[in-house]
Design an enzyme around this catalytic site. Structure first.
Site, PDB file in Angstrom:
ATOM      1  N   LYS A  18       0.830  -1.207   0.000  1.00 22.54           N
ATOM      2  CA  LYS A  18       0.000   0.000   0.000  1.00 22.54           C
ATOM      3  C   LYS A  18       0.865   1.257   0.000  1.00 22.54           C
ATOM      4  O   LYS A  18       0.562   2.238  -0.678  1.00 22.54           O
ATOM      5  CB  LYS A  18      -0.908  -0.026   1.233  1.00 22.54           C
ATOM      6  CG  LYS A  18      -1.958   1.017   1.260  1.00 22.54           C
ATOM      7  CD  LYS A  18      -3.033   0.647   2.275  1.00 22.54           C
ATOM      8  CE  LYS A  18      -2.446   0.454   3.655  1.00 22.54           C
ATOM      9  NZ  LYS A  18      -2.676   1.585   4.554  1.00 22.54           N
ATOM     10  N   ARG A  92     -11.186   3.163   9.168  1.00 22.77           N
ATOM     11  CA  ARG A  92     -10.922   1.794   9.612  1.00 22.77           C
ATOM     12  C   ARG A  92     -12.192   1.143  10.158  1.00 22.77           C
ATOM     13  O   ARG A  92     -12.192  -0.048  10.445  1.00 22.77           O
ATOM     14  CB  ARG A  92      -9.888   1.782  10.746  1.00 22.77           C
ATOM     15  CG  ARG A  92      -8.467   2.045  10.355  1.00 22.77           C
ATOM     16  CD  ARG A  92      -7.712   0.742  10.148  1.00 22.77           C
ATOM     17  NE  ARG A  92      -6.407   0.673  10.785  1.00 22.77           N
ATOM     18  CZ  ARG A  92      -5.321   1.350  10.411  1.00 22.77           C
ATOM     19  NH1 ARG A  92      -5.385   2.209   9.432  1.00 22.77           N
ATOM     20  NH2 ARG A  92      -4.173   1.164  11.031  1.00 22.77           N
ATOM     21  N   ARG A 126      12.132 -12.989   5.462  1.00 21.89           N
ATOM     22  CA  ARG A 126      12.853 -11.863   6.062  1.00 21.89           C
ATOM     23  C   ARG A 126      13.674 -12.309   7.267  1.00 21.89           C
ATOM     24  O   ARG A 126      13.158 -12.946   8.189  1.00 21.89           O
ATOM     25  CB  ARG A 126      11.824 -10.811   6.481  1.00 21.89           C
ATOM     26  CG  ARG A 126      12.406  -9.453   6.675  1.00 21.89           C
ATOM     27  CD  ARG A 126      11.403  -8.422   6.313  1.00 21.89           C
ATOM     28  NE  ARG A 126      10.383  -8.310   7.365  1.00 21.89           N
ATOM     29  CZ  ARG A 126       9.435  -7.372   7.357  1.00 21.89           C
ATOM     30  NH1 ARG A 126       9.380  -6.502   6.386  1.00 21.89           N
ATOM     31  NH2 ARG A 126       8.563  -7.335   8.323  1.00 21.89           N
ATOM     32  N   ARG A 159      12.447 -12.512  13.313  1.00 26.78           N
ATOM     33  CA  ARG A 159      11.672 -11.854  14.371  1.00 26.78           C
ATOM     34  C   ARG A 159      10.344 -12.554  14.576  1.00 26.78           C
ATOM     35  O   ARG A 159       9.744 -13.053  13.635  1.00 26.78           O
ATOM     36  CB  ARG A 159      11.415 -10.394  13.984  1.00 26.78           C
ATOM     37  CG  ARG A 159      12.561  -9.466  14.327  1.00 26.78           C
ATOM     38  CD  ARG A 159      12.316  -8.086  13.775  1.00 26.78           C
ATOM     39  NE  ARG A 159      10.874  -7.786  13.668  1.00 26.78           N
ATOM     40  CZ  ARG A 159      10.391  -6.735  13.017  1.00 26.78           C
ATOM     41  NH1 ARG A 159      11.189  -5.904  12.411  1.00 26.78           N
ATOM     42  NH2 ARG A 159       9.095  -6.523  12.965  1.00 26.78           N
ATOM     43  N   ARG A 170      -2.243 -11.681  12.136  1.00 28.47           N
ATOM     44  CA  ARG A 170      -2.406 -10.250  11.920  1.00 28.47           C
ATOM     45  C   ARG A 170      -3.291 -10.004  10.685  1.00 28.47           C
ATOM     46  O   ARG A 170      -4.153  -9.140  10.676  1.00 28.47           O
ATOM     47  CB  ARG A 170      -1.026  -9.618  11.713  1.00 28.47           C
ATOM     48  CG  ARG A 170      -0.906  -8.228  12.308  1.00 28.47           C
ATOM     49  CD  ARG A 170       0.369  -7.520  11.870  1.00 28.47           C
ATOM     50  NE  ARG A 170       1.574  -8.305  12.141  1.00 28.47           N
ATOM     51  CZ  ARG A 170       2.697  -8.183  11.451  1.00 28.47           C
ATOM     52  NH1 ARG A 170       2.779  -7.314  10.462  1.00 28.47           N
ATOM     53  NH2 ARG A 170       3.748  -8.921  11.745  1.00 28.47           N
TER      54      ARG A 170
END
Ligand code: ATP
Ligand code: MG
Length: 223
Positions: A18, A92, A126, A159, A170
C-alpha cells in the site's frame, strides 16, 4: 469523465504494498497524501491533546476511538480542501466511513487485494541482524552467506512478528475488521478491487484506472 478533483481512499492489508502504490499515485497524479498513522505519530510527537489520548490506545494495539479520529482527519482534510487527495489508513470502521461521507463526497475506494499466502511468503523470507536491525531477504536481498550478517559475521534471526503464524493472525485480524468497511463502500458502488501479487503488477492497473478519472501530472514508466 475526467475531473479536476479526485478524492480517493486506499485500503490493503499490511504487506500488500500500500505504501509503494500510494507513493506512486501521489507522484504521478499530484495528489495530497494523508496517512492516519503518520498523522497520529505527529500528534504524539507534538504532545497534543489528541496525541496523548491516541497513544494510550496505540500502545495497547487498539484502534483510536472514532470521535478522536474523525476530528483529527476532518481538521487535516479542511487544510487540503480544493486539492485532490489520497487517504490512507482511514476509515478503519464503518462509523468513520459514514462520518467521512457526511463531510463530503468520495470518488473511489481502491482495495489492494494481495493473496494472504503471497504476503506470508514474502515476510517469511525476512531475516534480521538483531543488534543492528539490518534486514535481509532470502529472495530479494540475501546475505553473502546464508544466515549470517554481512557486516559482523553474526547469526541472523527471524523476528517473532515475521513468523508465518504471527503474520497470518495479523492478516486475519485485518480482514475481520476491514470487511465491513469494504462492504459499506461496495454497497455505495465506490469500491474498486485490484488483485495481484506484486506492486509492479498492480501499479499499471491502478494507474490506468485513475487515468480515466484524473489527468496524470507526471509521465509514468511503470516502474
Ligand atoms: P500498516 O501496517 O498498514 O501501516 P499499522 O497497524 O502500522 O498498519 P498505521 O496506519 O501505521 O497502522 O497506524 C498505527 C496505529 O494507529 C494503528 O495500529 C491504530 O492503533 C491507530 N490508527 C491508525 N489509523 C486509525 C484509524 N483510522 N482509526 C483508529 N485507529 C487508527
Ligand atoms: Mg504502520
Amino acid at each position: 469523465m475526467i475531473s479536476k478533483l479526485l478524492r480517493v481512499i486506499i485500503m490493503g492489508p499490511p504487506g500488500s504494498g500500500k505504501g509503494t502504490i500510494s507513493q506512486r499515485i501521489v507522484k504521478d497524479f499530484g495528489m495530497k497524501h494523508l496517512s492516519s498513522g503518520d498523522l497520529l505519530r505527529k500528534q504524539i510527537m507534538g504532545r497534543t491533546a489528541a496525541g496523548i489520548e491516541a497513544k494510550k490506545y496505540i500502545d495497547q494495539g487498539q484502534l483510536v476511538p472514532d470521535l478522536t479520529m474523525v476530528n483529527l482527519i476532518s481538521n487535516e482534510l479542511a487544510k487540503i480542501d480544493g486539492y485532490s487527495w489520497l487517504l490512507d489508513g482511514f476509515p478503519r470502521t464503518v462509523v468513520q466511513a459514514k462520518e467521512l461521507l457526511e463531510r463530503g463526497p468520495i470518488d473511489s475506494v481502491i482495495n489492494l487485494n494481495v493473496p494472504f499466502e503471497v504476503i506470508i511468503d514474502r515476510i517469511k523470507g525476512r531475516w534480521t541482524h538483531e543488534a543492528s536491525g539490518r534486514i535481509y531477504h532470502t529472495e530479494f536481498n540475501p546475505p553473502n552467506k546464508e544466515g549470517i550478517d554481512d557486516v559482523t559475521g553474526e547469526p541472523l534471526i527471524q523476528r517473532d512478528d515475521d513468523r508465518p503464524e504471527t503474520v497470518r493472525k495479523r492478516l486475519e485480524g485485518y480482514q475481520l475488521s476491514t470487511q465491513p468497511v469494504l462492504q459499506f463502500f461496495d454497497d455505495k458502488k465506490l469500491l474498486k478491487v485490484f488483485t495481484g501479487k506484486y506492486s509492479n503488477e498492480l501499479w499499471p492497473l491502478v494507474h490506468d484506472y485513475l487515468s480515466t478519472k484524473i489527468t496524470p501530472v507526471q509521465y509514468t514508466s511503470y516502474k
